[in-house]
Design a protein around this motif. Structure first.
Motif, PDB file in Angstrom:
ATOM      1  N   PHE A  36       0.839  -1.193   0.000  1.00  0.00           N
ATOM      2  CA  PHE A  36       0.000   0.000   0.000  1.00  0.00           C
ATOM      3  C   PHE A  36       0.880   1.252   0.000  1.00  0.00           C
ATOM      4  N   VAL A  37       2.024   1.161   0.668  1.00  0.00           N
ATOM      5  CA  VAL A  37       2.999   2.252   0.704  1.00  0.00           C
ATOM      6  C   VAL A  37       4.014   2.012  -0.407  1.00  0.00           C
ATOM      7  N   GLN A  38       4.211   3.013  -1.263  1.00  0.00           N
ATOM      8  CA  GLN A  38       5.028   2.827  -2.463  1.00  0.00           C
ATOM      9  C   GLN A  38       6.213   3.796  -2.476  1.00  0.00           C
ATOM     10  N   SER A  39       7.325   3.324  -3.021  1.00  0.00           N
ATOM     11  CA  SER A  39       8.538   4.138  -3.093  1.00  0.00           C
ATOM     12  C   SER A  39       8.419   5.209  -4.165  1.00  0.00           C
ATOM     13  N   ALA A  40       8.889   6.416  -3.831  1.00  0.00           N
ATOM     14  CA  ALA A  40       8.896   7.514  -4.798  1.00  0.00           C
ATOM     15  C   ALA A  40       9.777   7.198  -5.986  1.00  0.00           C
ATOM     16  N   ASP A  41      10.812   6.358  -5.782  1.00  0.00           N
ATOM     17  CA  ASP A  41      11.733   6.033  -6.885  1.00  0.00           C
ATOM     18  C   ASP A  41      11.004   5.388  -8.052  1.00  0.00           C
ATOM     19  N   LEU A  42      10.024   4.537  -7.760  1.00  0.00           N
ATOM     20  CA  LEU A  42       9.269   3.882  -8.834  1.00  0.00           C
ATOM     21  C   LEU A  42       8.477   4.906  -9.638  1.00  0.00           C
ATOM     22  N   TRP A  43       7.885   5.863  -8.942  1.00  0.00           N
ATOM     23  CA  TRP A  43       7.089   6.885  -9.615  1.00  0.00           C
ATOM     24  C   TRP A  43       7.976   7.834 -10.419  1.00  0.00           C
ATOM     25  N   ARG A  44       9.197   8.016  -9.962  1.00  0.00           N
ATOM     26  CA  ARG A  44      10.122   8.839 -10.749  1.00  0.00           C
ATOM     27  C   ARG A  44      10.529   8.113 -12.027  1.00  0.00           C
ATOM     28  N   GLN A  45      10.661   6.789 -11.943  1.00  0.00           N
ATOM     29  CA  GLN A  45      11.005   6.019 -13.139  1.00  0.00           C
ATOM     30  C   GLN A  45       9.921   6.158 -14.207  1.00  0.00           C
ATOM     31  N   SER A  46       8.668   6.148 -13.781  1.00  0.00           N
ATOM     32  CA  SER A  46       7.568   6.256 -14.747  1.00  0.00           C
ATOM     33  C   SER A  46       7.335   7.691 -15.194  1.00  0.00           C
ATOM     34  N   GLY A  47       7.917   8.643 -14.454  1.00  0.00           N
ATOM     35  CA  GLY A  47       7.732  10.049 -14.788  1.00  0.00           C
ATOM     36  C   GLY A  47       6.495  10.680 -14.179  1.00  0.00           C
ATOM     37  N   ARG A  48       5.862   9.968 -13.226  1.00  0.00           N
ATOM     38  CA  ARG A  48       4.594  10.478 -12.696  1.00  0.00           C
ATOM     39  C   ARG A  48       4.712  11.115 -11.314  1.00  0.00           C
ATOM     40  N   TRP A  49       5.884  11.029 -10.671  1.00  0.00           N
ATOM     41  CA  TRP A  49       6.019  11.558  -9.314  1.00  0.00           C
ATOM     42  C   TRP A  49       5.697  13.050  -9.258  1.00  0.00           C
ATOM     43  N   GLY A  50       6.138  13.779 -10.252  1.00  0.00           N
ATOM     44  CA  GLY A  50       5.938  15.214 -10.236  1.00  0.00           C
ATOM     45  C   GLY A  50       4.689  15.700 -10.930  1.00  0.00           C
ATOM     46  N   VAL A  51       3.939  14.780 -11.547  1.00  0.00           N
ATOM     47  CA  VAL A  51       2.782  15.218 -12.339  1.00  0.00           C
ATOM     48  C   VAL A  51       1.456  14.649 -11.863  1.00  0.00           C
ATOM     49  N   TYR A  52       1.492  13.679 -10.939  1.00  0.00           N
ATOM     50  CA  TYR A  52       0.231  13.040 -10.556  1.00  0.00           C
ATOM     51  C   TYR A  52      -0.721  14.012  -9.897  1.00  0.00           C
ATOM     52  N   GLY A  53      -0.183  14.952  -9.118  1.00  0.00           N
ATOM     53  CA  GLY A  53      -1.051  15.951  -8.502  1.00  0.00           C
ATOM     54  C   GLY A  53      -1.181  15.794  -7.003  1.00  0.00           C
ATOM     55  N   ASP A  54      -1.975  16.682  -6.408  1.00  0.00           N
ATOM     56  CA  ASP A  54      -2.105  16.738  -4.960  1.00  0.00           C
ATOM     57  C   ASP A  54      -2.924  15.583  -4.389  1.00  0.00           C
ATOM     58  N   GLU A  55      -3.564  14.784  -5.253  1.00  0.00           N
ATOM     59  CA  GLU A  55      -4.317  13.638  -4.733  1.00  0.00           C
ATOM     60  C   GLU A  55      -3.382  12.573  -4.171  1.00  0.00           C
ATOM     61  N   MET A  56      -2.106  12.608  -4.569  1.00  0.00           N
ATOM     62  CA  MET A  56      -1.137  11.660  -4.032  1.00  0.00           C
ATOM     63  C   MET A  56      -0.648  12.154  -2.677  1.00  0.00           C
ATOM     64  N   LEU A  57      -0.828  11.333  -1.639  1.00  0.00           N
ATOM     65  CA  LEU A  57      -0.365  11.689  -0.307  1.00  0.00           C
ATOM     66  C   LEU A  57       1.072  11.208  -0.158  1.00  0.00           C
ATOM     67  N   ARG A  58       1.996  12.139  -0.080  1.00  0.00           N
ATOM     68  CA  ARG A  58       3.416  11.833   0.016  1.00  0.00           C
ATOM     69  C   ARG A  58       3.866  11.869   1.470  1.00  0.00           C
ATOM     70  N   LEU A  59       4.876  11.035   1.808  1.00  0.00           N
ATOM     71  CA  LEU A  59       5.386  10.987   3.168  1.00  0.00           C
ATOM     72  C   LEU A  59       6.831  10.513   3.160  1.00  0.00           C
ATOM     73  N   ASN A  60       7.522  10.765   4.268  1.00  0.00           N
ATOM     74  CA  ASN A  60       8.907  10.332   4.436  1.00  0.00           C
ATOM     75  C   ASN A  60       9.000   9.407   5.640  1.00  0.00           C
ATOM     76  N   ASP A  61       9.865   8.359   5.516  1.00  0.00           N
ATOM     77  CA  ASP A  61      10.076   7.480   6.664  1.00  0.00           C
ATOM     78  C   ASP A  61      11.168   8.060   7.560  1.00  0.00           C
ATOM     79  N   ARG A  62      11.555   7.342   8.606  1.00  0.00           N
ATOM     80  CA  ARG A  62      12.521   7.854   9.579  1.00  0.00           C
ATOM     81  C   ARG A  62      13.911   8.070   8.976  1.00  0.00           C
ATOM     82  N   HIS A  63      14.161   7.413   7.829  1.00  0.00           N
ATOM     83  CA  HIS A  63      15.440   7.590   7.151  1.00  0.00           C
ATOM     84  C   HIS A  63      15.356   8.652   6.054  1.00  0.00           C
ATOM     85  N   ASP A  64      14.243   9.362   6.032  1.00  0.00           N
ATOM     86  CA  ASP A  64      13.989  10.434   5.064  1.00  0.00           C
ATOM     87  C   ASP A  64      13.838   9.919   3.631  1.00  0.00           C
ATOM     88  N   ASN A  65      13.482   8.646   3.476  1.00  0.00           N
ATOM     89  CA  ASN A  65      13.142   8.118   2.157  1.00  0.00           C
ATOM     90  C   ASN A  65      11.716   8.529   1.815  1.00  0.00           C
TER      91      ASN A  65
END
Length: 569
Positions: free
Chosen positions: A80-109
């Protein structure tokens, strides 16, 4: 699949019903599901499913699983929790929009709560499926999704957290994708038909998911967010992408003239002022594309501009605000193609191409042009289908008048092609030893959304009217007694017999008045109600009620099973 075998007892069931509609419920399904003790709102767009709601949810999931499995799907469960790296590979991390809830873990990933799983499933197979011999494959899951809606509303129909079935097919060619797509289409037809829902399959836009083709499965209901047009021949489409066929009428004049139109700002006002039909006027709509280019769009006066179609002409089209219109030198309520500010582009609906002279705004408040001539007084930069399709237009398949309805999207299937596999380098080796990206399909069912859509379609003034296939149980036995006696004894025996026959049974054994039991039975929506009373028992009968029709019949005790099964058939 028979999921439930034990008899439900209302005295033990956690299903607190409510007499009044919750004040914050804005749609029928949210009101009824809450009142029937099936869901509870935790926060905006977040809901708890109560035991009865879970039973319905499980029934829908069972049908979905059976059809997916029988059509080649294999169930998995992805994070259910997905890595930002995968979304960057597809090119959608920066374009999906505010509906995507982004978060960082304790290691700042960086991570996100999964709004969809194209990236995860593509990454899953890229190192596992290496040869054309490994295909086709179809992987699916049923799990939570999270989309941070700006304005969650309509209960389960537009919530932030929801249950979804998403499937992904992997083929080696477009022809293979066509086969996988057809299999999923057939599976979806079976799913929603088995659920007892009235639905339409409509041509749809692929939206942010992308791809070359898509269809939506729409449950017909007044609360639907989508406007549909359909025909008896089988054609159906969302009005956003349906081809419009407006018939504008030309206002016959020999030359352009400027007419004072004080206080006239709408097409209706202009038509009345000039004593002409709205179809003889031309409506203007302003916006900008993704690059900031200003566009003014023109359509026949009796139609509206379709913003999705406008985006095909002006990519990323957005309407201008009043302030932006002023800054661009545009006059709200009096825009026209003659004398627009320098740099503003003009697009017009194809239907206006044959109209030589237009009745349009003069780009000056209180004035319009009558008889503005194409190619002489103004030019059009782009011609396109820009109108919202209306009921009554000719069906593009058979020519009959189109009918309209509102629909709730419960499923959508996409031909993704190589959009994700190419971007994420998910490749296979073909017969000639050449690496190629997988040709993908994507197939979604909103499971919790389907539950709500069923209620929107199947209800009356008394409560929910569940289709039998997804009801929390088939039959409710209601003894008209609050203490152990021959009535409760007969009711218990009857409930046991029906359960032994393979029916799902609830018995309302609460110490409540008959009116409370009847009202709750209607509210919850058991498909069949069997009422056991002293008077009937003296005659060897009970009353069997069909919840959908309200019909009540007296039935001999040894014929109750047959009568219940006849209602459920």
């Amino acid at each position: 699949m028979k999921r439930y075998t034990s008899i439900l007892r209302m005295s033990r069931l956690y299903a607190p019903t409510l007499k009044e509609d919750p004040s914050d419920a804005d749609i029928v399904s949210a009101k009824l599901l809450t009142r029937a003790g099936m869901i509870r709102k935790e926060a905006s767009g977040l809901f708890t499913f109560m035991p009865l709601g879970m039973r319905v949810l499980h029934k829908i999931q069972d049908i979905v699983r059976e059809e997916m499995d029988s059509h080649g799907g294999q169930e998995i469960l992805m994070p259910f929790v997905q890595s930002a790296d995968l979304w960057r590979q597809s090119g959608r991390w920066g374009v999906y929009g505010d509906e995507m809830l982004r978060l960082n873990d304790r290691h700042d990933n960086e991570f996100c709560l999964g709004p969809t799983h194209e990236e995860v499933v593509t990454d899953l197979v890229k190192n596992e499926l290496r040869s054309y011999k490994d295909c086709p494959k179809n992987l699916y899951q049923i799990q939570l999704k999270f989309r941070d809606e700006r304005r969650p509303r309509f209960g389960l129909l537009r919530s932030r957290e929801f249950v979804m079935k998403d499937a992904y097919s992997f083929d080696v060619s477009e022809e293979g994708l066509d086969v996988s797509y057809a299999q999923m289409r057939d599976a979806y037809i079976n799913m929603f038909s088995r659920m007892g829902l009235n639905y339409r399959i409509v041509a749809a836009d692929s939206g942010e998911i992308g791809g070359s083709g898509s269809e939506e499965f729409m449950v017909l209901a007044e609360a639907g967010e989508s406007d549909l047009v359909y025909c008896s021949c089988g054609y159906a489409s969302d009005v956003e992408i349906a081809s419009a066929s407006p018939l504008p009428t030309e206002y016959q004049v020999d030359e352009m003239s400027k007419v004072a139109t004080p206080g006239v700002h709408t097409i209706a006002e202009l038509a009345e002022f000039l004593s002409i039909p709205e179809s003889s006027c031309v409506k203007a709509f302003s916006g900008k594309d993704a690059d900031g280019q200003i566009w003014v769009l023109f359509v026949p006066g009796h139609y509206e501009v379709n913003e999705l179609k406008a985006s095909r002409v002006a990519k990323g089209f957005e309407p201008l605000t009043d302030e932006e219109m002023v800054n661009a030198g545009l006059v709200k309520g009096s825009m026209g193609p003659v004398g627009l500010p320098v740099g503003v582009k003009v697009a017009a609906d194809e239907s206006l191409r044959s109209i030589a002279r237009w009745v349009v705004g003069a780009n000056e408040d209180g004035f319009h042009y009558v008889g503005a001539k194409q190619a002489e007084d103004f030019t059009v930069d782009a011609w396109a289908d820009l109108c919202v399709t209306q009921p009554g237009e000719a069906c593009p398949c058979c020519g009959k008048p189109l009918e309209s309805a509102r629909g709730i999207e419960v499923g959508q299937i996409f031909k993704l092609g190589t959009k994700y596999s190419a971007a994420m380098e998910a490749k296979f080796m073909d017969e000639d030893g050449v690496e190629k990206p997988f040709v993908m399909g994507c197939y979604g069912v909103g499971v919790s959304r389907t539950l709500a859509a069923a209620v929107e379609q199947c209800n009356d003034e008394y409560g929910i009217v569940w289709p039998a296939a997804i009801a929390p149980a088939h039959v409710c036995v209601i003894p008209l007694s609050t203490k152990p006696d021959e009535v409760t004894e007969a009711a218990e025996a009857l409930a046991g017999q029906l359960a032994e026959a393979g029916l799902e049974v609830c018995i309302d054994d609460r110490n409540e008045r008959a009116g409370v039991k009847f009202n709750d039975a209607d509210l919850i929506g058991w498909p069949v109600q069997v009422t056991v009373g002293k008077r009937g028992l003296k005659e060897g009968t009970v009353e069997v009620k069909n919840r959908a029709t309200g019909e009540k019949v007296s039935v001999a005790l040894d014929q109750v099973q047959a009568a219940v099964e006849a209602v459920l058939a």
